[in-house]
Scaffold this motif. Structure first.
Motif, PDB file in Angstrom:
ATOM      1  N   LEU A   1      18.846  23.123   9.129  1.00  0.00           N
ATOM      2  CA  LEU A   1      17.849  22.495   8.247  1.00  0.00           C
ATOM      3  C   LEU A   1      18.352  22.455   6.800  1.00  0.00           C
ATOM      4  O   LEU A   1      18.113  21.480   6.085  1.00  0.00           O
ATOM      5  CB  LEU A   1      16.536  23.271   8.324  1.00  0.00           C
ATOM      6  CG  LEU A   1      15.293  22.405   8.478  1.00  0.00           C
ATOM      7  CD1 LEU A   1      15.263  21.774   9.856  1.00  0.00           C
ATOM      8  CD2 LEU A   1      14.024  23.196   8.270  1.00  0.00           C
ATOM      9  N   ALA A   2      19.049  23.522   6.393  1.00  0.00           N
ATOM     10  CA  ALA A   2      19.618  23.572   5.037  1.00  0.00           C
ATOM     11  C   ALA A   2      20.621  22.435   4.859  1.00  0.00           C
ATOM     12  O   ALA A   2      20.663  21.788   3.811  1.00  0.00           O
ATOM     13  CB  ALA A   2      20.284  24.915   4.800  1.00  0.00           C
ATOM     14  N   PHE A   3      21.404  22.180   5.931  1.00  0.00           N
ATOM     15  CA  PHE A   3      22.380  21.085   5.887  1.00  0.00           C
ATOM     16  C   PHE A   3      21.666  19.744   5.676  1.00  0.00           C
ATOM     17  O   PHE A   3      22.137  18.896   4.912  1.00  0.00           O
ATOM     18  CB  PHE A   3      23.204  21.069   7.188  1.00  0.00           C
ATOM     19  CG  PHE A   3      24.154  19.912   7.280  1.00  0.00           C
ATOM     20  CD1 PHE A   3      25.314  19.891   6.522  1.00  0.00           C
ATOM     21  CD2 PHE A   3      23.890  18.831   8.115  1.00  0.00           C
ATOM     22  CE1 PHE A   3      26.189  18.814   6.588  1.00  0.00           C
ATOM     23  CE2 PHE A   3      24.762  17.760   8.186  1.00  0.00           C
ATOM     24  CZ  PHE A   3      25.914  17.753   7.427  1.00  0.00           C
ATOM     25  N   GLU A   4      20.531  19.588   6.340  1.00  0.00           N
ATOM     26  CA  GLU A   4      19.750  18.347   6.193  1.00  0.00           C
ATOM     27  C   GLU A   4      19.292  18.171   4.738  1.00  0.00           C
ATOM     28  O   GLU A   4      19.309  17.069   4.206  1.00  0.00           O
ATOM     29  CB  GLU A   4      18.528  18.383   7.120  1.00  0.00           C
ATOM     30  CG  GLU A   4      17.794  17.065   7.199  1.00  0.00           C
ATOM     31  CD  GLU A   4      16.296  17.184   7.044  1.00  0.00           C
ATOM     32  OE1 GLU A   4      15.713  18.146   7.564  1.00  0.00           O
ATOM     33  OE2 GLU A   4      15.719  16.307   6.390  1.00  0.00           O
ATOM     34  N   HIS A   5      18.914  19.296   4.105  1.00  0.00           N
ATOM     35  CA  HIS A   5      18.469  19.234   2.708  1.00  0.00           C
ATOM     36  C   HIS A   5      19.628  18.899   1.767  1.00  0.00           C
ATOM     37  O   HIS A   5      19.438  18.194   0.778  1.00  0.00           O
ATOM     38  CB  HIS A   5      17.801  20.554   2.309  1.00  0.00           C
ATOM     39  CG  HIS A   5      16.423  20.705   2.892  1.00  0.00           C
ATOM     40  ND1 HIS A   5      16.206  20.954   4.223  1.00  0.00           N
ATOM     41  CD2 HIS A   5      15.198  20.613   2.326  1.00  0.00           C
ATOM     42  CE1 HIS A   5      14.905  21.011   4.449  1.00  0.00           C
ATOM     43  NE2 HIS A   5      14.269  20.815   3.308  1.00  0.00           N
ATOM     44  N   VAL A   6      20.816  19.391   2.106  1.00  0.00           N
ATOM     45  CA  VAL A   6      22.008  19.050   1.306  1.00  0.00           C
ATOM     46  C   VAL A   6      22.279  17.552   1.462  1.00  0.00           C
ATOM     47  O   VAL A   6      22.556  16.840   0.499  1.00  0.00           O
ATOM     48  CB  VAL A   6      23.233  19.887   1.757  1.00  0.00           C
ATOM     49  CG1 VAL A   6      24.499  19.415   1.056  1.00  0.00           C
ATOM     50  CG2 VAL A   6      23.009  21.368   1.480  1.00  0.00           C
ATOM     51  N   TRP A   7      22.156  17.072   2.689  1.00  0.00           N
ATOM     52  CA  TRP A   7      22.375  15.651   3.026  1.00  0.00           C
ATOM     53  C   TRP A   7      21.471  14.754   2.172  1.00  0.00           C
ATOM     54  O   TRP A   7      21.894  13.715   1.686  1.00  0.00           O
ATOM     55  CB  TRP A   7      22.084  15.465   4.514  1.00  0.00           C
ATOM     56  CG  TRP A   7      22.270  14.080   5.050  1.00  0.00           C
ATOM     57  CD1 TRP A   7      21.408  13.021   4.916  1.00  0.00           C
ATOM     58  CD2 TRP A   7      23.372  13.589   5.812  1.00  0.00           C
ATOM     59  NE1 TRP A   7      21.895  11.928   5.560  1.00  0.00           N
ATOM     60  CE2 TRP A   7      23.106  12.238   6.125  1.00  0.00           C
ATOM     61  CE3 TRP A   7      24.561  14.162   6.286  1.00  0.00           C
ATOM     62  CZ2 TRP A   7      23.975  11.456   6.864  1.00  0.00           C
ATOM     63  CZ3 TRP A   7      25.418  13.373   7.031  1.00  0.00           C
ATOM     64  CH2 TRP A   7      25.121  12.038   7.306  1.00  0.00           C
ATOM     65  N   HIS A   8      20.212  15.162   2.038  1.00  0.00           N
ATOM     66  CA  HIS A   8      19.242  14.367   1.283  1.00  0.00           C
ATOM     67  C   HIS A   8      19.277  14.649  -0.217  1.00  0.00           C
ATOM     68  O   HIS A   8      18.427  14.145  -0.956  1.00  0.00           O
ATOM     69  CB  HIS A   8      17.825  14.614   1.838  1.00  0.00           C
ATOM     70  CG  HIS A   8      17.619  13.970   3.171  1.00  0.00           C
ATOM     71  ND1 HIS A   8      17.007  14.622   4.216  1.00  0.00           N
ATOM     72  CD2 HIS A   8      17.958  12.740   3.643  1.00  0.00           C
ATOM     73  CE1 HIS A   8      16.975  13.814   5.265  1.00  0.00           C
ATOM     74  NE2 HIS A   8      17.544  12.676   4.944  1.00  0.00           N
ATOM     75  N   GLY A   9      20.208  15.483  -0.661  1.00  0.00           N
ATOM     76  CA  GLY A   9      20.363  15.765  -2.095  1.00  0.00           C
ATOM     77  C   GLY A   9      19.281  16.675  -2.654  1.00  0.00           C
ATOM     78  O   GLY A   9      19.066  16.711  -3.869  1.00  0.00           O
TER      79      GLY A   9
ATOM     80  N   SER B   1      25.820  14.663  12.678  1.00  0.00           N
ATOM     81  CA  SER B   1      26.487  15.601  11.760  1.00  0.00           C
ATOM     82  C   SER B   1      25.956  17.012  11.966  1.00  0.00           C
ATOM     83  O   SER B   1      26.718  17.981  11.910  1.00  0.00           O
ATOM     84  CB  SER B   1      26.264  15.178  10.304  1.00  0.00           C
ATOM     85  OG  SER B   1      26.680  13.870  10.109  1.00  0.00           O
ATOM     86  N   VAL B   2      24.642  17.126  12.212  1.00  0.00           N
ATOM     87  CA  VAL B   2      24.016  18.429  12.464  1.00  0.00           C
ATOM     88  C   VAL B   2      24.598  19.047  13.745  1.00  0.00           C
ATOM     89  O   VAL B   2      24.933  20.227  13.778  1.00  0.00           O
ATOM     90  CB  VAL B   2      22.473  18.270  12.560  1.00  0.00           C
ATOM     91  CG1 VAL B   2      21.843  19.467  13.234  1.00  0.00           C
ATOM     92  CG2 VAL B   2      21.874  18.063  11.182  1.00  0.00           C
ATOM     93  N   VAL B   3      24.733  18.206  14.786  1.00  0.00           N
ATOM     94  CA  VAL B   3      25.300  18.694  16.056  1.00  0.00           C
ATOM     95  C   VAL B   3      26.745  19.160  15.832  1.00  0.00           C
ATOM     96  O   VAL B   3      27.151  20.233  16.306  1.00  0.00           O
ATOM     97  CB  VAL B   3      25.240  17.588  17.145  1.00  0.00           C
ATOM     98  CG1 VAL B   3      25.995  18.004  18.395  1.00  0.00           C
ATOM     99  CG2 VAL B   3      23.781  17.283  17.498  1.00  0.00           C
ATOM    100  N   ALA B   4      27.501  18.389  15.054  1.00  0.00           N
ATOM    101  CA  ALA B   4      28.899  18.761  14.761  1.00  0.00           C
ATOM    102  C   ALA B   4      28.950  20.086  14.003  1.00  0.00           C
ATOM    103  O   ALA B   4      29.770  20.953  14.334  1.00  0.00           O
ATOM    104  CB  ALA B   4      29.570  17.657  13.947  1.00  0.00           C
ATOM    105  N   LEU B   5      28.059  20.262  13.024  1.00  0.00           N
ATOM    106  CA  LEU B   5      28.031  21.512  12.241  1.00  0.00           C
ATOM    107  C   LEU B   5      27.704  22.703  13.152  1.00  0.00           C
ATOM    108  O   LEU B   5      28.352  23.759  13.064  1.00  0.00           O
ATOM    109  CB  LEU B   5      27.007  21.414  11.105  1.00  0.00           C
ATOM    110  CG  LEU B   5      26.808  22.686  10.288  1.00  0.00           C
ATOM    111  CD1 LEU B   5      28.042  22.986   9.434  1.00  0.00           C
ATOM    112  CD2 LEU B   5      25.591  22.582   9.379  1.00  0.00           C
ATOM    113  N   ALA B   6      26.707  22.504  14.033  1.00  0.00           N
ATOM    114  CA  ALA B   6      26.322  23.587  14.954  1.00  0.00           C
ATOM    115  C   ALA B   6      27.490  23.961  15.863  1.00  0.00           C
ATOM    116  O   ALA B   6      27.737  25.143  16.115  1.00  0.00           O
ATOM    117  CB  ALA B   6      25.115  23.153  15.782  1.00  0.00           C
ATOM    118  N   LEU B   7      28.227  22.944  16.328  1.00  0.00           N
ATOM    119  CA  LEU B   7      29.380  23.203  17.199  1.00  0.00           C
ATOM    120  C   LEU B   7      30.476  23.964  16.452  1.00  0.00           C
ATOM    121  O   LEU B   7      31.122  24.849  17.010  1.00  0.00           O
ATOM    122  CB  LEU B   7      29.928  21.888  17.764  1.00  0.00           C
ATOM    123  CG  LEU B   7      29.052  21.196  18.815  1.00  0.00           C
ATOM    124  CD1 LEU B   7      29.599  19.824  19.166  1.00  0.00           C
ATOM    125  CD2 LEU B   7      28.937  22.034  20.082  1.00  0.00           C
TER     126      LEU B   7
END
Lengths: 139, 105
Positions: A68-76, B74-80
Motif C-alpha cells: 500500500l505504501a508503494f501505491e502511495h509513492v506511485w500516486h505522489g 508493479s505491486v505484484v512485481a514488488l511483492a515477488l
C-alpha cells in the motif's frame, strides 16, 4: 493519503508483542525441559504456538502496508523528503489525511485483524479434532 | 483494477501453497499472506471510493484502468522481489550457502 500508516503502526506493535511472547515461551520451554515436564511438552505439540499465529498477522500487516505504501509513492502522496507526506504540508490537506487515517486506515487494520481472528477460530477447531491432535503428537 | 490484480495474485499463490502443503520450502506462505493483507486493505479502499463516488469504481476511464493495471502489476512485481529476498536470506534448503561455498573439483 496516509491510510497505510495505521496498519503499519499495528504491525510494529504486534511484532514487538510477538518478540516478547517468543522470548517468554523460550524461557518457559527451557524451564519445562529442565524439570522433565514431558507430558506438558507432548500436549503443546498438538497446538500451534501463539507466536506462530501472531506471525501470520504481522506478515499480513507488514506485507499489505508495504504494498500500500508503494501505491502511495506511485500516486505522489509519499515523498523521500520532509515532511514525507505531501498532504502534511498543507493544513487543509492534513485534516483530510487525518480523517482518512481515522476511517479507511482504522477499517483496514480492523478488517485484517478480523480475518486473522476468523483464521484462528478455524485453526482452533482443527486443533480440537482428535485425529489431528494425535497425528501432531506422532510427528 | 489494482485490487483485482492483487486478489488474483493472492488466489494463484494460495493454490500453489496448498498444492505444496505442508511442505513450505519455497516460503510461499509469506507471499500468500502478503497478497491477502494487501487485497483486504485495497478492499477497504474500494469501499471508500464506492461511498464517495460509485461511478469512479464501476465506470473507470480507459486511461485510469490502464494506469491501475500498470500499478497492480508493479505491486505484484514488488511483492515477488520482497519474497525472493526473504527466500534467499532464509535459504530453507541451504542452496545459496551450498552454491557460495562449493569447492572446485
Amino acid at each position: 493519503m496516509a491510510c497505510f500508516l495505521v496498519p503499519t503502526a499495528e504491525a510494529i506493535v504486534m511484532t514487538v508483542v510477538r518478540k516478547a511472547a517468543g522470548s517468554k515461551n523460550e524461557i518457559g520451554g527451557q524451564a519445562a525441559i529442565k524439570h522433565g515436564d514431558h507430558f506438558h511438552a507432548a500436549d503443546s505439540a498438538a497446538k500451534i504456538p501463539f507466536t506462530r499465529k501472531l506471525k501470520w498477522l504481522t506478515n499480513m500487516l507488514w506485507g499489505g502496508s508495504a504494498l500500500l505504501a508503494f501505491e502511495h509513492v506511485w500516486h505522489g502522496e509519499v515523498t523521500p523528503w520532509f515532511p514525507f507526506l505531501t498532504a502534511a504540508g498543507d493544513p487543509e490537506e492534513a485534516a483530510i489525511m487525518l480523517r482518512e487515517m481515522a476511517t479507511s486506515g482504522v477499517a483496514m487494520a480492523v478488517l485484517v485483524t478480523a480475518v486473522w481472528l476468523i483464521i484462528l477460530g478455524v485453526v482452533k477447531t482443527y486443533e480440537k479434532r482428535p485425529s489431528i491432535a494425535q497425528s501432531a503428537q506422532e510427528v | 483494477m489494482t485490487l483485482l490484480t492483487t486478489l488474483f495474485a493472492a488466489i494463484i499463490v494460495t493454490i500453489l501453497w496448498y498444492k505444496r502443503a505442508p511442505n513450505d520450502n519455497m516460503k510461499l506462505g509469506i507471499l500468500c499472506v502478503m497478497f491477502w493483507g494487501a487485497s483486504l486493505m485495497w478492499l477497504i479502499d474500494a469501499v471508500a471510493t464506492y461511498i464517495e463516488d460509485a461511478a469512479e469504481l464501476f465506470e473507470p476511464t480507459g486511461a485510469a484502468m490502464l494506469n491501475d493495471l500498470f500499478l497492480g502489476l508493479s505491486v505484484v512485481a514488488l511483492a515477488l522481489v520482497i519474497w525472493l529476498v526473504i527466500l534467499l536470506i532464509k535459504d530453507p534448503n541451504g542452496k545459496v550457502k551450498a552454491a557460495l561455498f562449493r569447492k572446485k573439483s
